[in-house]
Write a protein that holds these residues in place. Structure first.
Motif, PDB file in Angstrom:
ATOM      1  N   TYR A 186       0.848  -1.188   0.000  1.00 58.67           N
ATOM      2  CA  TYR A 186       0.000   0.000   0.000  1.00 58.67           C
ATOM      3  C   TYR A 186       0.885   1.239   0.000  1.00 58.67           C
ATOM      4  O   TYR A 186       1.790   1.374   0.816  1.00 58.67           O
ATOM      5  N   PHE A 187       0.624   2.153  -0.958  1.00 57.02           N
ATOM      6  CA  PHE A 187       1.419   3.369  -1.070  1.00 57.02           C
ATOM      7  C   PHE A 187       0.509   4.494  -1.542  1.00 57.02           C
ATOM      8  O   PHE A 187      -0.087   4.431  -2.619  1.00 57.02           O
ATOM      9  N   ARG A 188       0.400   5.536  -0.730  1.00 56.98           N
ATOM     10  CA  ARG A 188      -0.551   6.610  -1.001  1.00 56.98           C
ATOM     11  C   ARG A 188      -0.003   7.656  -1.963  1.00 56.98           C
ATOM     12  O   ARG A 188       1.201   7.854  -2.067  1.00 56.98           O
ATOM     13  N   ILE A 189      -0.918   8.337  -2.629  1.00 55.95           N
ATOM     14  CA  ILE A 189      -0.605   9.470  -3.499  1.00 55.95           C
ATOM     15  C   ILE A 189      -0.409  10.698  -2.614  1.00 55.95           C
ATOM     16  O   ILE A 189      -0.668  10.664  -1.415  1.00 55.95           O
ATOM     17  N   GLY A 190       0.038  11.824  -3.178  1.00 54.52           N
ATOM     18  CA  GLY A 190       0.272  13.006  -2.359  1.00 54.52           C
ATOM     19  C   GLY A 190       0.163  14.311  -3.130  1.00 54.52           C
ATOM     20  O   GLY A 190      -0.452  14.381  -4.192  1.00 54.52           O
ATOM     21  N   PHE A 191       0.808  15.336  -2.581  1.00 57.25           N
ATOM     22  CA  PHE A 191       0.791  16.698  -3.138  1.00 57.25           C
ATOM     23  C   PHE A 191       2.207  17.243  -3.076  1.00 57.25           C
ATOM     24  O   PHE A 191       2.959  16.935  -2.146  1.00 57.25           O
ATOM     25  N   ASP A 192       2.561  18.076  -4.042  1.00 55.11           N
ATOM     26  CA  ASP A 192       3.901  18.654  -4.051  1.00 55.11           C
ATOM     27  C   ASP A 192       3.837  20.162  -3.845  1.00 55.11           C
ATOM     28  O   ASP A 192       3.078  20.868  -4.523  1.00 55.11           O
ATOM     29  N   THR A 193       4.646  20.662  -2.922  1.00 51.63           N
ATOM     30  CA  THR A 193       4.626  22.089  -2.584  1.00 51.63           C
ATOM     31  C   THR A 193       5.136  22.964  -3.721  1.00 51.63           C
ATOM     32  O   THR A 193       4.926  24.184  -3.715  1.00 51.63           O
ATOM     33  N   ARG A 194       5.803  22.351  -4.716  1.00 48.77           N
ATOM     34  CA  ARG A 194       6.226  23.120  -5.884  1.00 48.77           C
ATOM     35  C   ARG A 194       5.024  23.773  -6.566  1.00 48.77           C
ATOM     36  O   ARG A 194       5.146  24.833  -7.178  1.00 48.77           O
ATOM     37  N   PHE A 291      -5.698  15.273  -2.335  1.00 54.60           N
ATOM     38  CA  PHE A 291      -4.506  15.996  -1.892  1.00 54.60           C
ATOM     39  C   PHE A 291      -4.264  17.263  -2.716  1.00 54.60           C
ATOM     40  O   PHE A 291      -3.725  18.235  -2.202  1.00 54.60           O
ATOM     41  N   GLU A 292      -4.671  17.231  -3.990  1.00 57.28           N
ATOM     42  CA  GLU A 292      -4.508  18.423  -4.827  1.00 57.28           C
ATOM     43  C   GLU A 292      -5.399  19.556  -4.325  1.00 57.28           C
ATOM     44  O   GLU A 292      -4.958  20.700  -4.224  1.00 57.28           O
ATOM     45  N   ALA A 293      -6.660  19.241  -4.033  1.00 56.51           N
ATOM     46  CA  ALA A 293      -7.608  20.273  -3.602  1.00 56.51           C
ATOM     47  C   ALA A 293      -7.237  20.813  -2.224  1.00 56.51           C
ATOM     48  O   ALA A 293      -7.171  22.030  -2.023  1.00 56.51           O
ATOM     49  N   THR A 294      -6.996  19.921  -1.271  1.00 53.54           N
ATOM     50  CA  THR A 294      -6.616  20.390   0.063  1.00 53.54           C
ATOM     51  C   THR A 294      -5.256  21.075   0.016  1.00 53.54           C
ATOM     52  O   THR A 294      -5.026  22.057   0.730  1.00 53.54           O
ATOM     53  N   GLY A 295      -4.368  20.593  -0.834  1.00 51.04           N
ATOM     54  CA  GLY A 295      -3.030  21.181  -0.932  1.00 51.04           C
ATOM     55  C   GLY A 295      -3.045  22.641  -1.333  1.00 51.04           C
ATOM     56  O   GLY A 295      -2.214  23.426  -0.867  1.00 51.04           O
ATOM     57  N   VAL A 296      -3.993  23.024  -2.203  1.00 51.24           N
ATOM     58  CA  VAL A 296      -4.068  24.431  -2.629  1.00 51.24           C
ATOM     59  C   VAL A 296      -4.997  25.243  -1.734  1.00 51.24           C
ATOM     60  O   VAL A 296      -5.245  26.421  -1.986  1.00 51.24           O
ATOM     61  N   ARG A 351      -3.092  19.744   7.086  1.00 53.58           N
ATOM     62  CA  ARG A 351      -2.908  18.288   7.190  1.00 53.58           C
ATOM     63  C   ARG A 351      -2.144  17.761   5.978  1.00 53.58           C
ATOM     64  O   ARG A 351      -1.215  16.944   6.125  1.00 53.58           O
ATOM     65  N   THR A 352      -2.505  18.224   4.799  1.00 52.74           N
ATOM     66  CA  THR A 352      -1.821  17.769   3.590  1.00 52.74           C
ATOM     67  C   THR A 352      -0.361  18.190   3.586  1.00 52.74           C
ATOM     68  O   THR A 352       0.532  17.386   3.284  1.00 52.74           O
ATOM     69  N   LEU A 353      -0.088  19.443   3.943  1.00 52.79           N
ATOM     70  CA  LEU A 353       1.293  19.918   3.933  1.00 52.79           C
ATOM     71  C   LEU A 353       2.122  19.286   5.047  1.00 52.79           C
ATOM     72  O   LEU A 353       3.354  19.246   4.964  1.00 52.79           O
ATOM     73  N   ARG A 354       1.457  18.744   6.050  1.00 49.24           N
ATOM     74  CA  ARG A 354       2.154  18.088   7.152  1.00 49.24           C
ATOM     75  C   ARG A 354       2.395  16.595   6.877  1.00 49.24           C
ATOM     76  O   ARG A 354       3.456  16.067   7.178  1.00 49.24           O
ATOM     77  N   GLU A 355       1.397  15.929   6.279  1.00 45.86           N
ATOM     78  CA  GLU A 355       1.452  14.470   6.195  1.00 45.86           C
ATOM     79  C   GLU A 355       1.366  13.894   4.793  1.00 45.86           C
ATOM     80  O   GLU A 355       1.672  12.712   4.608  1.00 45.86           O
ATOM     81  N   ARG A 360       7.421  13.671   1.758  1.00 47.00           N
ATOM     82  CA  ARG A 360       7.213  12.635   2.772  1.00 47.00           C
ATOM     83  C   ARG A 360       6.998  11.269   2.126  1.00 47.00           C
ATOM     84  O   ARG A 360       7.497  10.253   2.611  1.00 47.00           O
ATOM     85  N   ARG A 361       6.249  11.241   1.020  1.00 44.98           N
ATOM     86  CA  ARG A 361       5.983   9.960   0.350  1.00 44.98           C
ATOM     87  C   ARG A 361       7.279   9.290  -0.104  1.00 44.98           C
ATOM     88  O   ARG A 361       7.409   8.069  -0.041  1.00 44.98           O
ATOM     89  N   MET A 362       8.246  10.082  -0.574  1.00 48.11           N
ATOM     90  CA  MET A 362       9.490   9.479  -1.034  1.00 48.11           C
ATOM     91  C   MET A 362      10.274   8.878   0.127  1.00 48.11           C
ATOM     92  O   MET A 362      10.950   7.864  -0.031  1.00 48.11           O
ATOM     93  N   HIS A 363      10.128   9.474   1.302  1.00 49.04           N
ATOM     94  CA  HIS A 363      10.762   8.890   2.493  1.00 49.04           C
ATOM     95  C   HIS A 363      10.052   7.601   2.914  1.00 49.04           C
ATOM     96  O   HIS A 363      10.644   6.772   3.611  1.00 49.04           O
TER      97      HIS A 363
END
Length: 373
Positions: A186-194, A291-296, A351-355, A360-363
């Protein structure tokens, strides 16, 4: 670790990008490749740049980008077959054509040459449909492990069994893949601060939006989206509008395709955005829009799923609905209570920018890959 990330982009996006940048197709491979990554489409370079920051060698391939890939082939003296290149990827999947086309040098063959040239410890495929079993067999002597990532309907068994490991953001896919004899995690998708850096300040001038495609994979969502169009001021962005009837309430509110940064901008302009998972997600929350919507920083109203609470605190960081009627009620409520909407949106973004960032996903990813290597 040396990681080669293989991905495909939507053909409509590729076509639109080249149309918007006259002369790009005549540029060098590196120039075309960097221009495409700069659009922030899909996962762009969100994996590779954080892997590089961690000290790993990581490189991206956009293997269905015809102009760039043929330029790479010419720059490296690779033989290509222009007839094979003109056959759309969707037709290559037809059994009647698969065997014939595998014998012709085309985009898959260019990708094979790139993989052999790079010789990665990990070949990481974001599109499990692109590489044929025959192509996988050709590259296997030059690759440590072949890893796939999937969040869409599964391809046929021969393709699935070409992988040493398949990661998925669908919790229900993990036991199914393992039951097939394929290692899975199991591996989750995420958001990038770029994305936030590229967007800058955006005015929220859209009350409510739906940003996403309308396709056969979204079949159950169409009646609901129609209901929303009839009962709220929702605006639609994305692909698939051409498939709608002219009389469709969705068509009257559809603002066209948005890709990459423009997709993020449509979300960022929205005070509220609605999310709906594709059918194959079943009762699990997983998609990129979470994650895209919450990220922005937009208030996300999403379909309720069993595991949603593991990702966000429902009611405080995102809002969930069980029916189209409830979705309409929630949209109307938060349009009438903007301060509450903003508070939830801010909490969801925090929450998105924290977790849920790709950093974080790459770690999380590297230890998984190291276990299987």
């Amino acid at each position: 670790m040396r990681i080669l990330l293989l991905d495909t982009y939507y053909p409509a996006f590729l076509k639109a990008t080249y149309a918007a940048q006259p002369g790009l197709a005549a540029a060098s491979y590196d120039a075309q490749h960097q221009a495409m990554l700069g659009q922030l489409f899909g996962t762009s370079d969100f994996y590779s740049r954080h892997l590089q920051a961690m000290g790993h060698e990581a490189h991206d391939l956009i293997v269905n980008n015809l102009p760039a890939q043929t330029t790479w082939a010419k720059e490296h003296g690779t033989r290509i077959n222009t007839l094979a290149l003109r056959v759309p990827q969707r037709l290559r999947r037809l059994p009647v054509l698969r065997g014939m086309l595998e014998a012709l040098p085309g985009l898959v063959d260019i990708a094979v040459e790139q993989i052999i040239d790079y010789r990665p410890d990990v070949l990481y495929c974001q599109d499990l449909w692109f590489m044929t079993p025959r192509a996988m067999a050709r590259v296997r002597p030059y690759v440590g492990k072949i890893v796939g990532q999937i969040a869409s309907p599964m391809p046929p068994d021969p393709l699935i069994h070409s992988y040493d490991l398949i990661l998925t953001s669908f919790p229900h896919f993990v036991p199914r893949l393992r039951a097939m004899g394929v290692a899975s995690e199991y591996f989750r998708i995420g958001f990038d601060t770029r994305v936030l850096e590229a967007l800058g300040d955006v005015s929220r001038d859209i009350d409510v939006s739906f940003v996403g495609g309308i396709s056969r994979h979204h079949g159950k969502a169409l009646p609901m989206l129609t209901y929303l169009a009839q009962n709220t001021p929702i605006q639609f962005f994305g692909y698939g509008a051409a498939s709608l009837e002219r009389t469709s309430p969705i068509a009257a509110r559809h603002r066209g395709e948005v890709w990459g940064l423009n997709m993020y901008r449509a979300l960022a302009r929205s005070r509220v955005t609605l999310n709906r998972h594709i059918n194959v997600a079943e009762n699990n929350a997983n998609n990129m829009r979470l994650f895209e919507a919450t990220g922005v920083g937009t208030l996300l109203i999403t379909d309720r799923k069993d595991n949603l609470g593991e990702l966000f605190e429902v009611g405080k960081e995102v809002v969930a609905y069980d029916s189209q009627e409830e979705a309409v009620e929630l949209i109307r409520y938060y349009m009438d209570h903007p301060e509450e909407a903003d508070a939830i949106a801010r909490a969801g973004q925090a929450r998105t920018l924290r977790e849920h960032t790709y950093e974080r996903r790459m770690h999380e990813l590297v230890p998984i890959l190291e276990r299987y290597l």
